[in-house]
Design an enzyme around this catalytic site. Structure first.
Site, short mmCIF file in Angstrom:
data_model
loop_
_atom_site.label_atom_id
_atom_site.label_comp_id
_atom_site.label_asym_id
_atom_site.label_seq_id
_atom_site.Cartn_x
_atom_site.Cartn_y
_atom_site.Cartn_z
N HIS A 1 -1.15 -0.16 -9.83
CA HIS A 1 -2.06 -0.96 -8.94
C HIS A 1 -2.82 -2.21 -9.60
O HIS A 1 -3.94 -2.56 -9.60
CB HIS A 1 -3.12 -0.32 -8.38
CG HIS A 1 -3.41 -0.71 -6.92
ND1 HIS A 1 -3.75 -0.02 -5.79
CD2 HIS A 1 -3.67 -2.31 -6.63
CE1 HIS A 1 -4.25 -0.97 -4.84
NE2 HIS A 1 -4.24 -2.22 -5.10
N ARG B 1 0.96 -1.07 -0.01
CA ARG B 1 0.05 0.00 0.10
C ARG B 1 0.83 0.97 -0.11
O ARG B 1 2.07 1.21 0.91
CB ARG B 1 -0.89 0.08 1.28
CG ARG B 1 -2.11 -0.80 1.15
CD ARG B 1 -3.09 -0.42 0.13
NE ARG B 1 -4.28 -1.15 -0.01
CZ ARG B 1 -4.54 -2.11 -0.81
NH1 ARG B 1 -3.59 -2.63 -1.70
NH2 ARG B 1 -5.58 -2.81 -0.59
P1 NDP Z 1 -2.53 -10.74 5.85
O1 NDP Z 1 -3.45 -10.09 6.84
O2 NDP Z 1 -2.55 -12.23 5.48
O3 NDP Z 1 -1.03 -10.37 6.25
C1 NDP Z 1 -0.65 -9.16 6.71
C2 NDP Z 1 0.77 -9.60 7.36
O4 NDP Z 1 1.51 -8.12 7.78
C3 NDP Z 1 1.06 -10.32 8.48
O5 NDP Z 1 2.08 -11.22 8.38
C4 NDP Z 1 0.89 -9.50 9.63
O6 NDP Z 1 1.78 -9.82 10.83
C5 NDP Z 1 2.03 -8.21 8.99
N1 NDP Z 1 1.68 -6.93 9.81
C6 NDP Z 1 0.57 -6.32 10.25
N2 NDP Z 1 0.82 -5.28 11.02
C7 NDP Z 1 2.05 -5.51 11.18
C8 NDP Z 1 3.02 -4.48 12.00
N3 NDP Z 1 2.54 -3.28 12.55
N4 NDP Z 1 4.24 -4.97 12.10
C9 NDP Z 1 4.78 -6.06 11.31
N5 NDP Z 1 4.04 -6.95 10.64
C10 NDP Z 1 2.51 -6.58 10.71
O7 NDP Z 1 -2.51 -9.65 4.55
P2 NDP Z 1 -2.16 -10.18 2.98
O8 NDP Z 1 -0.96 -11.03 2.76
O9 NDP Z 1 -3.54 -11.09 2.33
O10 NDP Z 1 -2.24 -8.79 2.15
C11 NDP Z 1 -1.26 -8.01 2.40
C12 NDP Z 1 -1.71 -6.91 1.65
O11 NDP Z 1 -1.18 -6.58 0.31
C13 NDP Z 1 -3.10 -6.12 1.90
O12 NDP Z 1 -3.36 -5.61 2.97
C14 NDP Z 1 -3.06 -4.87 0.73
O13 NDP Z 1 -2.68 -3.98 1.25
C15 NDP Z 1 -2.05 -5.49 -0.24
N6 NDP Z 1 -2.66 -6.12 -1.40
C16 NDP Z 1 -2.09 -5.35 -2.55
C17 NDP Z 1 -2.71 -5.87 -3.79
C18 NDP Z 1 -2.40 -5.07 -5.13
O14 NDP Z 1 -2.96 -5.52 -6.15
N7 NDP Z 1 -1.30 -4.40 -5.03
C19 NDP Z 1 -3.77 -6.89 -3.97
C20 NDP Z 1 -4.00 -7.45 -2.64
C21 NDP Z 1 -3.48 -7.00 -1.55
P3 NDP Z 1 1.12 -11.19 11.67
O15 NDP Z 1 1.24 -12.44 10.73
O16 NDP Z 1 1.65 -11.20 12.95
O17 NDP Z 1 -0.41 -11.08 11.70
#
Ligand code: NDP
Length: 312
Positions: A275, A227
């Site tokens: 995107h 993002r």
């Molecule tokens: P998930 O919720 O499965 O994973 C998020 C990860 O981020 C987890 O490992 C989580 O940790 C970690 N995380 C969250 N907050 C923190 C923090 N404060 N510090 C450290 N680690 C953190 O999401 P997805 O993998 O499904 O998707 C990730 C992102 O990809 C989406 O939120 C979206 O923004 C983006 N995206 C972009 C697309 C594009 O076309 N460009 C398409 C789809 C998604 P923990 O494992 O400990 O919970």
């Protein structure tokens, strides 16, 4: 009893999703009604992918609402909606995951193999420098969720040493998993290529800033399919201009579409993709939505619930 499902999105998406959702809901055996136009007092589930900001929707209009099922993985525009008091599920779709694996792998390989030199730089010079093997290029992924883990494992299977960083401690086969503040420092220090796959939350905004950029190895490459707000744009441009970073490939931005006058467009060390790293695929996502509605009706816990307090 009929289960009433409202598809709250755009006409274009309705045209894409109507048939797959009909098929998937029929396969659950539920007696259902699916429409983009239902009387609000009948609506029990909302399949949600609005044209505007999700935070602007008034969910109090739906007194029988049981759950909101997002078509997107990123739910930052709706998670803070104060009128949303029922469970919110985000999208985990293997078509979406596969698309992200392909985008990340492709862009990692572009930089790893130095493809630009051959695609853009043919000048008659027989400059025979073979690229290193994957095992000599360290990749770090910030965010080890559905997408980060899948991308990390795909890269690890090609031989890249992959480090991942998450909020909580994790164990993912093939990936060195780190977490917390100390873990982040370690993860950045070994990122020849850094991939951002964190959600946009108050805790992750500007995670890549002047201080964290300085912890990357000299000549590192940044990929941001996560993002836009994860990155401090000014600090990123400064790190590119100083030569500390070699390149940034950006798919997500603070303002989208990225305005034509934004310096990213013309910067020689920035690649902009609009995107398109990945998107939810109607055929596979319809099964996920239908399964959650089946679970809701059976009194079973929903899949992929958002923790509203964490914002993802
Ligand atoms: P998930 O919720 O499965 O994973 C998020 C990860 O981020 C987890 O490992 C989580 O940790 C970690 N995380 C969250 N907050 C923190 C923090 N404060 N510090 C450290 N680690 C953190 O999401 P997805 O993998 O499904 O998707 C990730 C992102 O990809 C989406 O939120 C979206 O923004 C983006 N995206 C972009 C697309 C594009 O076309 N460009 C398409 C789809 C998604 P923990 O494992 O400990 O919970």
């Amino acid at each position: 009893m009929t289960t009433n499902v409202l598809f709250l999105s755009t006409p274009k998406r309705w045209a894409q999703y109507q048939a797959p959702l009909m098929r998937a809901l029929a396969a659950t055996g539920l007696d259902f009604q699916l429409s983009e136009d239902l009387p609000p007092e009948e609506v029990e589930y909302i399949v949600f992918a609005p044209a505007g900001r999700g935070v602007d929707h008034d969910f109090t209009r739906f007194p029988r609402l049981k759950a909101v099922l997002s078509l997107w993985a990123g739910i930052e525009t709706v998670v803070d909606n104060p009128t949303l008091t029922v469970p919110l599920a985000r999208m985990v779709d293997h078509g979406l995951t596969q698309g992200m694996v392909e985008w990340v792998t492709g862009h990692v390989l572009r930089h790893h193999l130095g493809m630009d030199a051959h695609i853009l730089g043919q000048n008659g010079t027989w400059n025979q420098i073979a690229p290193p093997l994957a095992r000599e290029r360290r990749v770090t992924i910030l965010g080890l969720g559905t997408l980060g883990s899948a991308c990390g494992q795909a890269l690890a299977s090609l031989g890249f040493p992959v480090t991942g960083w998450s909020r909580s401690a994790k164990s993912v086969e093939g990936i060195t998993c780190l977490h917390g503040a100390d873990g982040m420092h370690q993860a950045l220090a070994c990122a020849d290529i850094l991939v951002l796959l964190l959600p946009n939350t108050p805790a992750t905004r500007d995670v890549l800033n002047a201080e964290t950029l300085a912890q990357l190895p000299q000549g590192a490459v940044v990929l941001n399919p996560g993002r836009g707000p994860l990155v401090d744009d000014e600090a990123l441009l400064a790190a590119l201009d100083s030569g500390h970073l070699a390149h940034a490939t950006l798919d997500t931005f603070r303002v989208e579409p990225l305005p034509p006058e934004h310096p990213f467009w013309a910067h020689p060390k920035v690649t902009v993709t609009p995107h398109i790293a990945s998107e939810t695929r109607a055929d596979t996502a319809a099964d996920v939505i239908a399964e959650n509605i089946r679970r809701g009706e059976a009194g079973e816990p929903l899949l992929h619930l958002v923790d509203r307090s964490l914002g993802y």
